[in-house]
Design an enzyme around this catalytic site. Structure first.
Site, PDB file in Angstrom:
ATOM      1  N   ASP A   1       5.103  -5.227   0.362  1.00  0.00           N
ATOM      2  CA  ASP A   1       6.305  -5.235   0.356  1.00  0.00           C
ATOM      3  C   ASP A   1       6.911  -6.529   1.031  1.00  0.00           C
ATOM      4  OD1 ASP A   1       6.768  -3.099  -1.279  1.00  0.00           O
ATOM      5  OD2 ASP A   1       6.827  -1.771   0.723  1.00  0.00           O
TER       6      ASP A   1
ATOM      7  N   HIS B   1       6.079  -5.674  -7.739  1.00  0.00           N
ATOM      8  CA  HIS B   1       6.079  -7.106  -8.454  1.00  0.00           C
ATOM      9  C   HIS B   1       7.077  -7.484  -7.998  1.00  0.00           C
ATOM     10  CE1 HIS B   1       1.843  -8.375  -6.222  1.00  0.00           C
ATOM     11  NE2 HIS B   1       2.610  -7.255  -5.357  1.00  0.00           N
TER      12      HIS B   1
END
Length: 428
Positions: free
Chosen positions: A13, A41
């Site tokens: 992340d 993503h």
């Protein structure tokens, strides 16, 4: 631009999708080489948000060729859903632009079921799996009973392979986990329904990449998750089921190790983690909540809130060691705006000593070390309108330079906002 490997330097992340999207402008191919749809993503272009789980971020750029390598595990239904979503947004996802390795393993319905019943049955140590079937799929791959994309071309052989895999699985389901028997024909029919959408994308992706190198084409290898979730080098057992470090770009895409020249580590300006596992700099106070809310720290895949904490340079130095980063990209620097003081962990206190490396024993990392912080002054005003290094507040520059000093790697890319154009490039 040389061939580049992009790696998350923390627990995932970190904002890899945005950086890959930016660098794709100067490349020809973008390759996913590990993981599955447990990664999300997020890329924001002109105010429009795209969330990609399997297809490389480069798909948002016209004429770029995207490859899903042999190291990825692919859920057929999720792959098709992602294709359809991108098509509805006007993105070209034709087989001319998107290639899928014939050696990529398929996540089967029984993999997802096994993942979920295992996690639910655990009463002592929950890993925090996404329940997407990633781990069980990799298990079958290593056990040599996995189903690959190429198997969709031979239905009779595929059916036999499903029967073989279910011999063991059904024993687990019915006798250990008290769940229903899984029917091979039902699974076969479900998978074959997806075949017509998947087969046009199948390619010998290793040969395609080799040909690209011969023609001096530029390639980006897009990592998923982060270094400290690596199955071998992460905070085991609280890790993912694949190797997330840069060396796996070679194995997971079928190219020579010498084919990559630059390795960029993506590091958030603070630290986050999803799920269980050690997190030495985790914050449980209002500052942690501030980072979570201002940084929109909720998983793109699961929606789970991310745990938030201060920057941990002990773990980051370990990432540098494991990957050989040639440079770093620092993301979400703008989130720190408004904090009067910013802590940065430069070492751990362990048994009365200061250590600058993470203990290999996860129990020690969990329970016996304490972060040692340096406190730096923060800055008040927003960074989102900054377009160059010189426009950053001096305190923000000092923060960046201190990270560089401790880890020994230059920070050449700085993200000061979610949008593609809110990025500073720094020549060092």
């Amino acid at each position: 631009m040389p061939n580049v490997v992009i790696i998350g330097a923390q627990w995932g992340d970190e904002g890899k999708g945005k950086i890959v999207d930016l660098l794709t402008r100067d490349t020809d191919y973008v390759v996913r080489f590990q993981g599955g749809n447990n990664a999300g993503h997020t890329v924001i272009v002109d105010g429009k948000t795209y969330i990609l789980h399997l297809i490389p971020s480069g798909i948002l750029h016209k004429e770029k060729i995207c490859i899903i390598g042999n190291g990825v595990v692919l859920d057929p239904q999720i792959f098709i859903q992602e294709l359809d979503t991108l098509l509805s947004q006007g993105i070209d996802v034709s087989p001319n632009r998107l290639k899928l390795s014939t050696k990529t393993h398929l996540i089967m319905p029984y993999h997802k079921l096994l993942d979920q019943v295992r996690e639910n049955a655990s009463t002592t140590q929950k890993i925090g799996t996404t329940g997407r079937g990633i781990g069980p799929c990799y298990e079958d791959k290593v056990s040599r009973i996995g189903i690959r994309t190429i198997d969709l071309t031979q239905p009779k052989l595929l059916y036999k392979k499903i029967e073989l895999a279910l011999k063991e699985k059904n024993t687990l389901f019915t006798q250990l986990y008290n769940t229903e028997f899984v029917n091979a024909e039902t699974i076969f029919n479900e998978v074959m329904e997806t075949a017509s959408r998947i087969l046009p994308y199948l390619s010998d992706t290793s040969s395609i990449l080799q040909d690209a190198f011969i023609k001096n084409k530029k390639v980006i290898f897009e990592g998923a998750q982060g270094v400290h979730l690596d199955i071998d080098h992460g905070t085991y057992p609280f890790v993912t089921s694949s190797n997330t470090i840069a060396a796996n770009a070679s194995i997971g895409s079928g190219i020579a190790l010498s084919s990559t020249e630059k390795i960029i580590g993506i590091v958030k300006a603070y630290t986050t983690r999803v799920g269980s596992g050690p997190f030495p700099t985790e914050l449980y106070d209002n500052t942690g909540k501030f980072l979570q809310e201002k940084g929109h720290e909720y998983g793109a895949t699961t929606g789970r809130p991310r745990r938030c904490g201060w920057q941990d340079l002990v773990m980051l130095k370990d990432s540098v060691r494991l990957n050989g980063f040639t440079e770093l990209a620092l993301t979400k620097l703008d989130v720190l705006s408004g904090l009067k003081k910013i802590n940065i962990c430069t070492s751990y206190a362990y048994q009365g000593e200061s250590v600058t490396y993470p203990p290999q024993d996860e129990h020690i990392l969990f329970n016996e070390i304490k972060p040692i912080y340096e406190t730096m002054p923060g800055w008040e005003h927003s960074l989102e309108s900054c377009t160059s290094w010189n426009q950053l507040p001096q305190c923000a520059k000092n923060y960046i330079e201190r990270i560089e000093q401790v880890v020994g790697v230059p920070i050449t890319i700085i993200s000061v906002g979610a949008d593609r154009n809110q990025t500073l490039f720094r020549d060092i």
